[in-house]
Design a protein around this motif. Structure first.
Motif, PDB file in Angstrom:
ATOM      1  N   LYS A  36       0.818  -1.222   0.000  1.00  0.00           N
ATOM      2  CA  LYS A  36       0.000   0.000   0.000  1.00  0.00           C
ATOM      3  C   LYS A  36       0.847   1.265   0.000  1.00  0.00           C
ATOM      4  O   LYS A  36       0.453   2.280  -0.538  1.00  0.00           O
ATOM      5  CB  LYS A  36      -0.948  -0.006   1.193  1.00  0.00           C
ATOM      6  N   ASP A  37       2.031   1.179   0.625  1.00  0.00           N
ATOM      7  CA  ASP A  37       2.874   2.361   0.742  1.00  0.00           C
ATOM      8  C   ASP A  37       4.330   1.911   0.786  1.00  0.00           C
ATOM      9  O   ASP A  37       4.728   1.166   1.698  1.00  0.00           O
ATOM     10  CB  ASP A  37       2.504   3.121   2.021  1.00  0.00           C
ATOM     11  N   TYR A  38       5.107   2.341  -0.175  1.00  0.00           N
ATOM     12  CA  TYR A  38       6.510   1.963  -0.229  1.00  0.00           C
ATOM     13  C   TYR A  38       7.236   2.340   1.061  1.00  0.00           C
ATOM     14  O   TYR A  38       8.072   1.590   1.550  1.00  0.00           O
ATOM     15  CB  TYR A  38       7.196   2.619  -1.437  1.00  0.00           C
ATOM     16  N   ALA A  39       6.905   3.483   1.622  1.00  0.00           N
ATOM     17  CA  ALA A  39       7.572   3.971   2.833  1.00  0.00           C
ATOM     18  C   ALA A  39       7.368   3.049   4.025  1.00  0.00           C
ATOM     19  O   ALA A  39       8.154   3.068   4.968  1.00  0.00           O
ATOM     20  CB  ALA A  39       7.075   5.380   3.171  1.00  0.00           C
ATOM     21  N   GLU A  40       6.336   2.218   3.986  1.00  0.00           N
ATOM     22  CA  GLU A  40       6.069   1.304   5.103  1.00  0.00           C
ATOM     23  C   GLU A  40       6.867  -0.002   5.018  1.00  0.00           C
ATOM     24  O   GLU A  40       6.854  -0.789   5.951  1.00  0.00           O
ATOM     25  CB  GLU A  40       4.573   1.007   5.181  1.00  0.00           C
ATOM     26  N   LEU A  41       7.542  -0.214   3.905  1.00  0.00           N
ATOM     27  CA  LEU A  41       8.366  -1.419   3.787  1.00  0.00           C
ATOM     28  C   LEU A  41       9.583  -1.288   4.690  1.00  0.00           C
ATOM     29  O   LEU A  41      10.202  -0.234   4.764  1.00  0.00           O
ATOM     30  CB  LEU A  41       8.825  -1.620   2.340  1.00  0.00           C
ATOM     31  N   ASN A  42       9.918  -2.382   5.364  1.00  0.00           N
ATOM     32  CA  ASN A  42      11.116  -2.338   6.200  1.00  0.00           C
ATOM     33  C   ASN A  42      12.362  -2.533   5.332  1.00  0.00           C
ATOM     34  O   ASN A  42      12.256  -2.747   4.120  1.00  0.00           O
ATOM     35  CB  ASN A  42      11.042  -3.367   7.346  1.00  0.00           C
ATOM     36  N   GLN A  43      13.513  -2.475   5.952  1.00  0.00           N
ATOM     37  CA  GLN A  43      14.770  -2.549   5.203  1.00  0.00           C
ATOM     38  C   GLN A  43      14.896  -3.863   4.424  1.00  0.00           C
ATOM     39  O   GLN A  43      15.295  -3.859   3.260  1.00  0.00           O
ATOM     40  CB  GLN A  43      15.948  -2.375   6.156  1.00  0.00           C
ATOM     41  N   LEU A  44      14.561  -4.975   5.033  1.00  0.00           N
ATOM     42  CA  LEU A  44      14.626  -6.268   4.356  1.00  0.00           C
ATOM     43  C   LEU A  44      13.680  -6.307   3.160  1.00  0.00           C
ATOM     44  O   LEU A  44      14.044  -6.798   2.088  1.00  0.00           O
ATOM     45  CB  LEU A  44      14.280  -7.407   5.324  1.00  0.00           C
ATOM     46  N   GLN A  45      12.485  -5.798   3.329  1.00  0.00           N
ATOM     47  CA  GLN A  45      11.508  -5.791   2.244  1.00  0.00           C
ATOM     48  C   GLN A  45      11.958  -4.901   1.088  1.00  0.00           C
ATOM     49  O   GLN A  45      11.798  -5.256  -0.076  1.00  0.00           O
ATOM     50  CB  GLN A  45      10.145  -5.357   2.780  1.00  0.00           C
ATOM     51  N   ARG A  46      12.542  -3.766   1.399  1.00  0.00           N
ATOM     52  CA  ARG A  46      13.066  -2.888   0.341  1.00  0.00           C
ATOM     53  C   ARG A  46      14.232  -3.549  -0.376  1.00  0.00           C
ATOM     54  O   ARG A  46      14.351  -3.470  -1.593  1.00  0.00           O
ATOM     55  CB  ARG A  46      13.495  -1.546   0.921  1.00  0.00           C
ATOM     56  N   PHE A  47      15.079  -4.204   0.401  1.00  0.00           N
ATOM     57  CA  PHE A  47      16.201  -4.932  -0.199  1.00  0.00           C
ATOM     58  C   PHE A  47      15.671  -6.032  -1.124  1.00  0.00           C
ATOM     59  O   PHE A  47      16.174  -6.204  -2.241  1.00  0.00           O
ATOM     60  CB  PHE A  47      17.085  -5.524   0.906  1.00  0.00           C
ATOM     61  N   ALA A  48      14.666  -6.759  -0.663  1.00  0.00           N
ATOM     62  CA  ALA A  48      14.077  -7.836  -1.477  1.00  0.00           C
ATOM     63  C   ALA A  48      13.465  -7.266  -2.752  1.00  0.00           C
ATOM     64  O   ALA A  48      13.603  -7.861  -3.840  1.00  0.00           O
ATOM     65  CB  ALA A  48      13.033  -8.603  -0.675  1.00  0.00           C
ATOM     66  N   LEU A  49      12.795  -6.135  -2.657  1.00  0.00           N
ATOM     67  CA  LEU A  49      12.204  -5.508  -3.842  1.00  0.00           C
ATOM     68  C   LEU A  49      13.287  -5.083  -4.820  1.00  0.00           C
ATOM     69  O   LEU A  49      13.181  -5.344  -6.026  1.00  0.00           O
ATOM     70  CB  LEU A  49      11.338  -4.311  -3.443  1.00  0.00           C
ATOM     71  N   ASN A  50      14.339  -4.462  -4.324  1.00  0.00           N
ATOM     72  CA  ASN A  50      15.437  -4.055  -5.202  1.00  0.00           C
ATOM     73  C   ASN A  50      16.131  -5.260  -5.829  1.00  0.00           C
ATOM     74  O   ASN A  50      16.489  -5.228  -7.009  1.00  0.00           O
ATOM     75  CB  ASN A  50      16.438  -3.184  -4.441  1.00  0.00           C
ATOM     76  N   ALA A  51      16.311  -6.321  -5.054  1.00  0.00           N
ATOM     77  CA  ALA A  51      16.911  -7.541  -5.593  1.00  0.00           C
ATOM     78  C   ALA A  51      16.012  -8.150  -6.658  1.00  0.00           C
ATOM     79  O   ALA A  51      16.494  -8.607  -7.705  1.00  0.00           O
ATOM     80  CB  ALA A  51      17.160  -8.551  -4.472  1.00  0.00           C
ATOM     81  N   LEU A  52      14.713  -8.152  -6.420  1.00  0.00           N
ATOM     82  CA  LEU A  52      13.761  -8.685  -7.391  1.00  0.00           C
ATOM     83  C   LEU A  52      13.843  -7.907  -8.703  1.00  0.00           C
ATOM     84  O   LEU A  52      13.937  -8.500  -9.783  1.00  0.00           O
ATOM     85  CB  LEU A  52      12.339  -8.629  -6.836  1.00  0.00           C
ATOM     86  N   ILE A  53      13.830  -6.595  -8.609  1.00  0.00           N
ATOM     87  CA  ILE A  53      13.896  -5.761  -9.809  1.00  0.00           C
ATOM     88  C   ILE A  53      15.200  -6.008 -10.567  1.00  0.00           C
ATOM     89  O   ILE A  53      15.200  -6.194 -11.785  1.00  0.00           O
ATOM     90  CB  ILE A  53      13.740  -4.270  -9.439  1.00  0.00           C
ATOM     91  N   PHE A  54      16.312  -6.060  -9.843  1.00  0.00           N
ATOM     92  CA  PHE A  54      17.613  -6.270 -10.481  1.00  0.00           C
ATOM     93  C   PHE A  54      17.688  -7.641 -11.154  1.00  0.00           C
ATOM     94  O   PHE A  54      18.077  -7.754 -12.315  1.00  0.00           O
ATOM     95  CB  PHE A  54      18.730  -6.117  -9.440  1.00  0.00           C
TER      96      PHE A  54
END
Length: 154
Positions: A34-52
């Motif tokens: 719902k909100d990117y800002a609510e993702l924790n550090q691990l979740q943001r890392f996972a999203l960036n890894a997924l995109i890459f």
């Protein structure tokens, strides 16, 4: 020689796939984001890894595997366009051209975001997480097809 190239490409593809799956394991339970800002550090890392890894896998398939796979099957790829390559891969039943185009468009949209636009990208992020398994399926289907053909030739 072509066999060895394809096997090497599939080893690389499987490394990307493993990391895509690990990222999806972290991200899928969050859907819909719902909100990117609510993702924790691990979740943001996972999203960036997924995109890459998604981008790397899509590039590998589109730039190397599709053409080499067709050459392995005796199709002359000299001088033919990328669209022709895709059309031949579609005839093999591996990928639908429209689906491939949607995956490329989605990747380009999300891979070229800017931090101040991340909240606006939430819909794309959710779609990206949902669609990543389609790219994995395409890569796995191509690898299975290659090994089936190889078994028949032996």
């Amino acid at each position: 020689m072509i066999q060895i190239k394809l096997k090497t490409y599939f080893i690389e593809a499987n490394k990307h796939i493993a990391l895509i799956i690990e990222s999806l394991d972290v991200l899928t339970p969050l859907l819909p984001v719902k909100d990117y800002a609510e993702l924790n550090q691990l979740q943001r890392f996972a999203l960036n890894a997924l995109i890459f890894r998604f981008s790397k896998l899509q590039d590998l398939l589109g730039a190397k595997v599709f053409r080499t796979y067709l050459e392995y099957n005796g199709f002359n790829t000299q001088g033919i366009s990328y669209f022709e390559i895709l059309r031949e891969i579609e005839k093999e039943g591996i990928v639908d051209i429209d689906t491939w185009g949607e995956l490329r468009e989605l990747r380009n949209k999300i891979a070229h975001d800017y931090p101040e636009e991340l909240d606006e990208m939430v819909e794309s992020i959710n779609l990206f997480i949902n669609r990543s398994s389609i790219l994995v399926d395409i890569a796995q289907k191509m690898e299975r097809s290659f090994y089936e053909i190889e078994r028949k030739r032996d």
